[in-house]
Design an enzyme around this catalytic site. Structure first.
Site, PDB file in Angstrom:
ATOM      1  N   VAL A   1       0.837  -1.209   0.000  1.00  0.00           N
ATOM      2  CA  VAL A   1       0.000   0.000   0.000  1.00  0.00           C
ATOM      3  C   VAL A   1       0.869   1.255   0.000  1.00  0.00           C
ATOM      4  CG1 VAL A   1      -1.916   1.178   1.179  1.00  0.00           C
ATOM      5  CG2 VAL A   1      -1.765  -1.309   1.261  1.00  0.00           C
TER       6      VAL A   1
ATOM      7  N   ASN B   1       3.507   4.023  -1.156  1.00  0.00           N
ATOM      8  CA  ASN B   1       3.939   4.600  -2.434  1.00  0.00           C
ATOM      9  C   ASN B   1       5.463   4.682  -2.537  1.00  0.00           C
ATOM     10  OD1 ASN B   1       1.487   5.183  -3.822  1.00  0.00           O
ATOM     11  ND2 ASN B   1       1.093   6.811  -2.346  1.00  0.00           N
TER      12      ASN B   1
ATOM     13  N   HIS C   1       0.245   3.332 -10.514  1.00  0.00           N
ATOM     14  CA  HIS C   1      -0.439   4.031  -9.434  1.00  0.00           C
ATOM     15  C   HIS C   1       0.231   5.398  -9.297  1.00  0.00           C
ATOM     16  CE1 HIS C   1      -2.622   4.598  -5.681  1.00  0.00           C
ATOM     17  NE2 HIS C   1      -1.504   5.033  -5.138  1.00  0.00           N
TER      18      HIS C   1
END
EC number: 1.1.1.37
Length: 336
Positions: free
Chosen positions: A132, A134, A188
């Site tokens: 999760v 970054n 993402h």
């Protein structure tokens, strides 16, 4: 099922534990954190919350079936024997990290944490690992490089974009966002790829030719930072992230239970998570968000869709962006 959340005392980690207590109350949760006191406090508070969830009106779970919520330290990981690991540990965000460029600096800040955690995980048998933190695609591949577990074990969370694009499309199409399905592939980050060619409303295909593709992507990219500007970087998009992470965990549970719920959920469509690629879509030695099915071992199947030309081009741009960073940090396959 036992879920270990590394970075469990963080905003996202503790909110995931709370969400699991309400939506997946049979799951055992370990909040793993170097801040032992905060992890213990969150675990105890969520345990108390589970009392109300289990005694709420409607369908309930008895005390014999309810999962436990406990705290632990990284040194305990080898003894926890989790069925799924959520990696949410991260270096603190600067207070001014409220624009889209903030993600670029996170790779260098979080690399050393990934290396330390990989050492803590090495004694474990291969276990599904949901990243999760970054920048998700880079860190997914870095964990894969360091641990050398089967690539199906490595997942990167990217479902918040799916909810955000559903919000944008619902507004444009005049329908409730909860009935909208539009997969989001690619990175993402800046190079997210809306797969409008596969957009559905209530399971039915919809015409999207008249929609402004760039405007939709800009909304998806801007909205988390608009939220951060109003609430502060410590809050982040905690609610949508915790709900999405819980959805992934429940999908793994459903995929491992014969005759259980459909792991794809009510809309019946695959969702996209980042995972290492080995030729899929023409890419290898990197991780990107692609459509997957899940089971108890992680990625059960990667779907290779026929994409519109524009979507395929954008996916290649996303791959180039991820590849450039992996080359810079010397990840597996890019060693000089």
């Amino acid at each position: 099922m036992h879920v270990a959340i590394i970075g469990g005392a963080s905003t996202i980690g503790s909110t995931v534990a709370y969400t699991l207590a309400g939506l997946a109350p049979t799951v055992d949760v370990s909040l793993v954190d170097i801040n032992e006191g905060a992890a213990w406090a969150h675990a105890k508070d969520v345990s108390h919350a589970s009392y109300h969830f289990s005694n709420a009106p409607g369908e309930t779970v008895s005390g014999d079936d309810i999962g436990t919520v406990q705290s632990a330290t990284p040194d305990d990981l080898a003894d926890l024997d989790p069925d799924l690991i959520v990696f949410n540990a991260a270096a603190p965000q600067p207070e001014d990290a409220t624009d889209r460029g903030a993600r670029d600096a996170e790779l260098d800040r979080n690399l050393s944490i990934v290396e330390d955690v990989a050492e803590d995980l090495r004694p474990l048998d291969p276990t599904p690992l949901l990243v999760v933190t970054n920048p998700i695609d880079r860190l997914v591949y870095q964990f894969y490089s360091l641990l050398e577990w089967p690539r199906r074990c490595f997942l990167g969370y990217s479902l918040s974009e799916t909810a955000r694009v559903a919000d944008a499309l619902g507004s444009e199409l005049g329908v409730h966002p909860n009935d909208v399905y539009c997969p989001m592939m690619g990175e993402h980050g800046e190079h997210v790829v809306p797969i409008l060619s596969r957009a559905r409303v209530g399971g039915d295909a919809v015409a999207t030719d008249d929609l402004d593709r760039d405007e939709i992507r800009e909304y998806v990219l801007d909205i988390p930072f608009d939220i951060a500007k109003e609430r502060g970087v410590d809050e982040t998009s905690r609610w949508v992230t915790s709900a999405g992470v819980t959805r992934v965990i429940r999908s793994v549970m459903a995929g491992s239970t014969a005759g259980g719920d459909d792991p794809r959920g009510r809309l019946g469509e695959p969702f996209c998570l980042s995972t290492p690629l080995d030729g899929e879509y023409g890419f290898e030695d990197l991780a990107l968000s692609v459509p997957v099915d899940l089971d108890e071992g992680g990625v059960d199947e990667i779907h290779e869709w026929d994409l519109a030309a524009e979507e395929a081009d954008e996916l290649a741009v996303a791959a180039d962006a991820v590849r450039t960073d992996l080359e810079r940090i010397g990840a597996k396959g890019y060693d000089s």
